[in-house]
Design a protein around this motif. Sequence first.
Motif, mmCIF file in Angstrom:
data_model
loop_
_atom_site.group_PDB
_atom_site.id
_atom_site.type_symbol
_atom_site.label_atom_id
_atom_site.label_comp_id
_atom_site.label_asym_id
_atom_site.label_seq_id
_atom_site.Cartn_x
_atom_site.Cartn_y
_atom_site.Cartn_z
ATOM 1 N N SER A 52 6.968 -13.879 -1.483
ATOM 2 C CA SER A 52 7.074 -14.825 0.099
ATOM 3 C C SER A 52 5.947 -14.901 0.399
ATOM 4 N N VAL A 53 4.939 -15.777 -0.458
ATOM 5 C CA VAL A 53 3.476 -15.751 0.270
ATOM 6 C C VAL A 53 3.577 -17.387 1.648
ATOM 7 N N ASP A 54 3.224 -17.317 2.249
ATOM 8 C CA ASP A 54 2.955 -18.447 2.718
ATOM 9 C C ASP A 54 2.151 -19.610 1.947
ATOM 10 N N GLU A 55 2.894 -20.447 1.949
ATOM 11 C CA GLU A 55 2.382 -21.614 1.073
ATOM 12 C C GLU A 55 1.388 -22.896 1.318
ATOM 13 N N ASP A 56 1.577 -22.353 2.963
ATOM 14 C CA ASP A 56 0.882 -23.662 3.487
ATOM 15 C C ASP A 56 -0.632 -23.307 3.832
ATOM 16 N N LEU A 57 -0.984 -21.515 3.970
ATOM 17 C CA LEU A 57 -2.060 -20.906 3.500
ATOM 18 C C LEU A 57 -2.815 -20.534 2.831
ATOM 19 N N THR A 58 -4.337 -20.733 2.986
ATOM 20 C CA THR A 58 -4.572 -19.908 1.273
ATOM 21 C C THR A 58 -4.816 -18.651 1.358
ATOM 22 N N GLN A 68 -6.100 -15.966 4.048
ATOM 23 C CA GLN A 68 -5.730 -16.025 5.313
ATOM 24 C C GLN A 68 -4.191 -15.856 4.865
ATOM 25 N N VAL A 80 -5.400 -12.634 5.574
ATOM 26 C CA VAL A 80 -5.510 -11.719 7.030
ATOM 27 C C VAL A 80 -4.608 -11.155 7.804
ATOM 28 N N MET A 81 -4.058 -12.200 7.445
ATOM 29 C CA MET A 81 -3.067 -12.630 9.064
ATOM 30 C C MET A 81 -1.916 -11.188 8.800
ATOM 31 N N LYS A 94 -0.067 -23.348 -1.842
ATOM 32 C CA LYS A 94 0.780 -24.618 -2.659
ATOM 33 C C LYS A 94 0.439 -24.459 -3.838
ATOM 34 N N ASP A 147 1.118 -12.195 -3.433
ATOM 35 C CA ASP A 147 2.782 -11.512 -3.243
ATOM 36 C C ASP A 147 1.705 -10.257 -2.906
ATOM 37 N N ALA A 161 -0.437 -8.782 -0.907
ATOM 38 C CA ALA A 161 -0.259 -8.462 0.565
ATOM 39 C C ALA A 161 0.846 -7.378 0.391
ATOM 40 N N GLY A 218 11.560 -16.795 2.400
ATOM 41 C CA GLY A 218 11.315 -15.689 2.211
ATOM 42 C C GLY A 218 10.065 -15.235 2.826
ATOM 43 N N ARG A 221 8.694 -11.070 4.416
ATOM 44 C CA ARG A 221 8.199 -9.864 4.350
ATOM 45 C C ARG A 221 7.536 -9.520 5.573
#
Lengths: 324, 272
Positions: free
Chosen positions: A87-93, A96, A99-100, A134, A145, A148, B106, B110
């Motif tokens: 469930s990582v945000d692919e558009d962020l590094t 990031q 940190v988020m 990504k 993940d 995180a 997903g 989180r």
Amino acid sequence: MENTIEATGLELSYGETRALAGVDLSAPAGTVLGVLGPNGAGKTTAVRVLATLLRADSGTARICGHDVATEPDRVRGLIGLTGQYASVDEDLTGRQNLVMIGRLLGLSRPEAHARATELLGQFSLTDAGGRSAKTYSGGMRRRLDLAASLVNRPRVLFLDEPTTGLDPRSRNEVWDTVRGLVDDGTTVLLTTQYLEEADELADDIVVFDEGSVVARGTSDELKARTGAQTLTVRPRDRADLPRVLAVLQQVSGAVPTTDARGTSSVPVPNEAVLGAVFDRLTGQGIAVSELAVRLPSLDDVFFALTGHGAEDETPTDSRQEALA
Amino acid sequence: MTTATATPPTTAPRPAARTTSSSALQQSLTLAWRNVVKIRHQPEALMDVSLQPIIFTVLFVFVFGGAIAGDWHDYLTYLVPGILVQTLMFATGGIGVALNNDITKGVFDRFRSLPIARSAPLVGAVLADVVRYATSIVVLFAFVTALGFRTTEGLPAAVLAVLVGIAFAMCLSWLFVWIGLVVRSAGAVQGIGFLAMFPLVFGSSALVAVDTLPGWLQAFTRNNPVTHLIDTIRGLLLGGPVAGPLAWTAGWAALLLVVFVPLAMRAYRRRV
Ligand SMILES: Nc1ncnc2c1ncn2[C@@H]1O[C@H](COP(=O)(O)OP(=O)(O)OP(=O)(O)O)[C@@H](O)[C@H]1O
Ligand SMILES: [Mg+2]
């Protein structure tokens, strides 16, 4: 002393599908509870209920004494979750992403960056930290993940098939991380398809099948339940196979099975028979390339308990066949 | 306490990294930051909102302009407030698609497992869209200024017009937040969004004065919130009544919030 994870009578249906049919789970502080089960057994559903993402139809679950249904925010403050699908945000590094989460948890900007640096290092992602997620490989994504879910140093960690898709080295790294966390007092609930993983990490194991717990205990207790040990022999010359089978049958009184590689196995009560088998084989001049007695693997246990293998894709079908 | 019970094999649990929970606003801003970072990583996400004002202007002024008003310059002046609102309206639709994608990927799992305000991911997304709105307005003004458009009411009034437009768009976007959460696929979200948008945008005073419409359509157009918003902005940019349309616009905006924020929050809680 109350268990850190304590669930009783959890039931949950998705329409017609009964995903959980009365599940009890418990894990004392600082232990690893392994949840084993074939596809569709309800492992993910149980994790999502415990992590407050799903509400059970009935039953109760408490994390560190807090009810997941009535005090979800208290529970969320205590847990970390690594879901089955990253469930990582692919558009962020990578950085990031971390940190988020730190910022969401109330860390100041410098604190969040410091924690991100620490976790990237711990999961061998320092070099990739500045790249968008990504571009990560599957294994890197899973590690991110996992990182995180550790930002808030959770007291209870849920890992839903954390090493699926990881290469052996990454898998070992994840295992080491889990062991380190447990040494520091974290309680871990881990679902897995890999019996070896449960064997390596879990203090207690529960086996799920079709929404119910079909067995529980330590790895050794579960292995003991299938009773017999297994004796395996592989003759150097395949032509000797019939004579080997005859010897095995004489000594054990059971019918041996042979696999494609020409290895014959037969259940035996104890390792004392090893000597007798060895004497008879050498007496007949049969050379062997492999001769061993082993404890049942969790694979054997799993098969014995659920009637189908861990990797079996269609549990219900095989069950119906067995009944037919 | 009679006997020393076996101590569990734990070291003391470490304290949470920090116990003070940040406010819901801080969390929403963090998640808005996330969306802005995404835009920075792929600026083509702003393509729709940057091209729309140009395409609408060219299309309406030069294709219909001659037929409708004779002199395209006069028509351009009439049209700018309408196009401003149109582009804002269409820019709001994107949020539904984005949220739908987040959920299927997903990422929201989180967020939902963190001890943060339930509303933060949604509020964050709404706030981040201000970047899209501002982009479309900047592009529009740059383009129409080059074509010779001038406001008559001064800079403060023009700034106020832009703020009113953005504020209304933020309220309307809750409708699309809700649609994005209740509809299963991102494609369907887009389709439904356009269906809801067309009558509102085109059945308004954007393209032609309401008086020129047939009676039955006037009834709809006069009560269309988009008409009130366009009239407010037209007043602030080019002169004319402001207080009346502004009051109606504010009322509609409040109604949108009262209805769709709770609906969206409920849908968000239910969505597994
Ligand atoms: N969102 C859903 N809607 C309908 N049915 C679902 C949903 N999620 C899971 N199920 C069903 O519930 C049952 C349990 O699913 P669950 O994902 O908990 O299994 P699992 O043990 O995690 O399996 P796997 O090893 O494949 O991950 C399955 O029969 C599945 O088809
Ligand atoms: Mg699963």
